[in-house]
Scaffold this motif. Structure first.
Motif, mmCIF file in Angstrom:
data_model
loop_
_atom_site.group_PDB
_atom_site.id
_atom_site.type_symbol
_atom_site.label_atom_id
_atom_site.label_comp_id
_atom_site.label_asym_id
_atom_site.label_seq_id
_atom_site.Cartn_x
_atom_site.Cartn_y
_atom_site.Cartn_z
ATOM 1 N N ALA A 1 -1.494 32.102 -12.816
ATOM 2 C CA ALA A 1 -2.192 32.898 -13.824
ATOM 3 C C ALA A 1 -2.846 32.040 -14.896
ATOM 4 N N ASP A 2 -2.189 30.934 -15.277
ATOM 5 C CA ASP A 2 -2.720 30.074 -16.339
ATOM 6 C C ASP A 2 -3.495 28.880 -15.793
ATOM 7 N N GLY A 3 -3.883 28.950 -14.528
ATOM 8 C CA GLY A 3 -4.611 27.834 -13.929
ATOM 9 C C GLY A 3 -3.749 27.132 -12.902
ATOM 10 N N PRO A 4 -4.256 26.061 -12.315
ATOM 11 C CA PRO A 4 -3.496 25.368 -11.268
ATOM 12 C C PRO A 4 -2.239 24.712 -11.813
ATOM 13 N N GLU A 5 -1.192 24.739 -10.988
ATOM 14 C CA GLU A 5 0.065 24.076 -11.316
ATOM 15 C C GLU A 5 0.283 22.927 -10.347
ATOM 16 N N ALA A 6 0.880 21.854 -10.844
ATOM 17 C CA ALA A 6 1.157 20.673 -10.025
ATOM 18 C C ALA A 6 2.645 20.633 -9.689
ATOM 19 N N THR B 1 9.726 20.972 -9.872
ATOM 20 C CA THR B 1 9.166 22.021 -10.723
ATOM 21 C C THR B 1 7.663 22.109 -10.518
ATOM 22 N N TRP B 2 7.111 23.268 -10.795
ATOM 23 C CA TRP B 2 5.666 23.484 -10.827
ATOM 24 C C TRP B 2 5.260 23.642 -12.288
ATOM 25 N N LEU B 3 4.313 22.841 -12.745
ATOM 26 C CA LEU B 3 3.855 22.912 -14.127
ATOM 27 C C LEU B 3 2.338 22.793 -14.172
ATOM 28 N N THR B 4 1.714 23.485 -15.119
ATOM 29 C CA THR B 4 0.299 23.231 -15.339
ATOM 30 C C THR B 4 0.169 21.812 -15.890
ATOM 31 N N PRO B 5 -0.965 21.152 -15.662
ATOM 32 C CA PRO B 5 -1.130 19.811 -16.227
ATOM 33 C C PRO B 5 -0.890 19.768 -17.732
ATOM 34 N N GLU C 1 -6.336 14.162 -16.607
ATOM 35 C CA GLU C 1 -7.650 14.320 -15.980
ATOM 36 C C GLU C 1 -7.801 15.675 -15.299
ATOM 37 N N LEU C 2 -6.674 16.281 -14.906
ATOM 38 C CA LEU C 2 -6.718 17.579 -14.233
ATOM 39 C C LEU C 2 -6.700 18.756 -15.203
ATOM 40 N N MET C 3 -6.488 18.512 -16.478
ATOM 41 C CA MET C 3 -6.365 19.603 -17.447
ATOM 42 C C MET C 3 -7.596 20.512 -17.505
ATOM 43 N N PRO D 1 0.830 -1.210 0.000
ATOM 44 C CA PRO D 1 0.000 0.000 0.000
ATOM 45 C C PRO D 1 0.862 1.257 0.000
ATOM 46 N N ALA D 2 0.452 2.239 -0.774
ATOM 47 C CA ALA D 2 1.209 3.476 -0.896
ATOM 48 C C ALA D 2 0.248 4.628 -1.145
ATOM 49 N N ALA D 3 0.758 5.842 -1.002
ATOM 50 C CA ALA D 3 -0.055 7.033 -1.235
ATOM 51 C C ALA D 3 0.810 8.105 -1.877
ATOM 52 N N THR D 4 0.200 8.895 -2.737
ATOM 53 C CA THR D 4 0.898 10.001 -3.385
ATOM 54 C C THR D 4 -0.063 11.172 -3.498
ATOM 55 N N VAL D 5 0.478 12.376 -3.471
ATOM 56 C CA VAL D 5 -0.361 13.575 -3.442
ATOM 57 C C VAL D 5 0.014 14.522 -4.574
ATOM 58 N N VAL D 6 -0.983 14.898 -5.372
ATOM 59 C CA VAL D 6 -0.808 15.911 -6.403
ATOM 60 C C VAL D 6 -1.044 17.255 -5.726
ATOM 61 N N LEU D 7 0.034 17.921 -5.402
ATOM 62 C CA LEU D 7 -0.027 19.203 -4.724
ATOM 63 C C LEU D 7 -0.250 20.292 -5.770
ATOM 64 N N LEU D 8 -1.292 21.106 -5.579
ATOM 65 C CA LEU D 8 -1.674 22.106 -6.566
ATOM 66 C C LEU D 8 -1.601 23.517 -5.988
ATOM 67 N N ARG D 9 -1.178 24.463 -6.808
ATOM 68 C CA ARG D 9 -1.241 25.872 -6.429
ATOM 69 C C ARG D 9 -1.836 26.643 -7.603
ATOM 70 N N ASP D 10 -2.575 27.689 -7.308
ATOM 71 C CA ASP D 10 -3.200 28.482 -8.358
ATOM 72 C C ASP D 10 -2.203 29.465 -8.945
#
Length: 288
Positions: free
Chosen positions: A44-49, A207-211, A235-237, A33-42
Motif C-alpha cells: 500500500a505504501d509502495g514497494p517493500e524490500a 522482514t519486509w520494509l519500504t526503503p 536510491e530505491l526510495m 565475485p558475488a551477487a545479491t538481490v533486492v527482492l521487491l513486492r508492491d
C-alpha cells in the motif's frame, strides 16, 4: 564541530591493515565475485524490500541487515545451464565482464535468492515462473554444495529467467578488509504466487520494509547495515513499484564502487567517491 571527539567503533586491526595497504607491506586479498538481490513486492505504501538479519556467528557482516546473496559457485558457470532472457554475452556487456563470469554472476543471483529466500526466478518457459511448492530439501542441498543449480533446473525442467533481474549497482569491499567481495546488486520483483521464506539458516530475522522505513531504522540505530545496503535503499526510495525499479535498473551505472581509507596519526577516514554521506571519519581507540 570538533570531529576529533568522535571515537570510532571498528573491528580490531583495521588501522594496522590500512597502514599496511598504504605502505605496500600488505597485499589486499583478491575480491571474490558475488551477487545479491533486492527482492521487491508492491504494498500500500509502495514497494517493500526483503531484508534478513545475518546471525552474529557469521564471519562476514555479522548482525547486519542484508539482501539474499552470496559468493559465486564455480558450478554457476556450467555451460548446460537452462536459460531464457538476455543471454550471458548481453549480460557481460551490462556487467562489464566476460560472458563466463556474467553467467556465473547472474546464476549466483538467482541461486542465492532461491537458497536464502525460497523465491525461484525460474520457470518452465519464458513466460512463467515455477509453481509454489516445498523446495526445502533442494534448497538445503544447494546450500550444502551437494547439488549444482544447473542440475536442479534440469531435474525439474526449469529455465533460469534472467529477464526477471535488473542490474542496480556494483560494490567492491575496501582493500583493507580481510574478506573482500566484488558484489553485483540486482533488483527483482517477487513472482506472482510465490512467498519469501520466513526462516533463513544464515539469518535470525527476516522482514519486509519500504526503503524509507529501512533507511530510517538504520539512521535511528535500530538496523545495522553496511554502506552498500543502505545506499541501495536510499536510491530505491523514489521508486513507486517493483516494476518501476526494474525499469530504472536499465539506466543504472554498474561501474565498481570502492571505499578508500587512510590513517593519519590516531585519525581514520574511509571515503566512497560520490557518496559523501557514507564517510567514516574520526578517532580510533588506542587499543585497536
Amino acid at each position: 564541530m570538533d570531529h576529533r571527539a568522535t571515537t570510532l567503533p571498528m573491528p580490531p586491526g583495521w588501522p594496522a591493515r590500512i597502514r599496511g595497504v598504504e605502505s605496500g607491506e600488505l597485499t589486499p586479498p583478491v575480491p571474490k565475485p558475488a551477487a545479491t538481490v533486492v527482492l521487491l513486492r508492491d504494498a500500500a505504501d509502495g514497494p517493500e524490500a526483503y531484508l534478513l538479519r545475518r546471525r552474529t556467528s557469521m564471519a562476514f557482516a555479522a548482525g547486519m541487515y542484508a539482501y539474499p546473496g552470496g559468493g559465486v559457485d564455480p558450478r554457476d558457470a556450467e555451460a548446460e545451464l537452462g536459460w531464457v532472457g538476455p543471454g550471458p554475452q548481453e549480460w557481460a556487456e551490462r556487467l562489464g565482464v566476460d560472458a563466463g563470469t556474467a553467467q556465473a554472476v547472474v546464476c549466483a543471483a538467482v541461486r542465492e535468492t532461491f537458497e536464502e529466500a525460497g523465491v525461484l526466478l525460474a520457470g518452465p518457459d519464458a513466460e512463467s515462473t515455477a509453481e509454489p511448492r516445498d523446495w526445502s530439501a533442494e534448497r538445503a542441498a544447494l546450500e550444502a554444495h551437494e547439488l549444482s543449480f544447473a542440475d536442479f533446473l534440469r531435474k525439474h525442467g526449469l529455465l533460469l529467467r534472467s529477464d526477471l533481474l535488473g542490474g542496480w549497482a556494483r560494490w567492491v569491499t575496501p582493500e583493507f578488509e580481510e574478506r573482500r567481495y566484488d558484489t553485483w546488486f540486482f533488483v527483482a520483483a517477487l513472482p506472482p504466487g510465490q512467498r519469501a521464506a520466513l526462516e533463513v539458516g544464515e539469518a535470525d530475522r527476516v522482514t519486509w520494509l519500504t526503503p524509507a522505513e529501512a533507511v530510517r531504522g538504520r539512521e535511528e540505530g535500530r538496523f545495522g547495515m553496511l554502506p552498500p545496503t543502505v545506499t541501495v535503499l536510499r536510491e530505491l526510495m523514489p521508486v513507486k513499484s517493483a516494476a518501476e525499479a526494474l525499469q530504472a535498473a536499465a539506466g543504472r551505472s554498474l561501474d565498481p564502487i570502492l571505499g578508500r581509507a587512510e590513517v593519519r596519526g590516531d585519525r581514520l577516514t574511509v571515503r566512497w567517491a560520490g557518496y559523501d554521506e557514507l564517510t567514516i571519519d574520526g578517532l580510533f581507540p588506542a587499543d585497536v
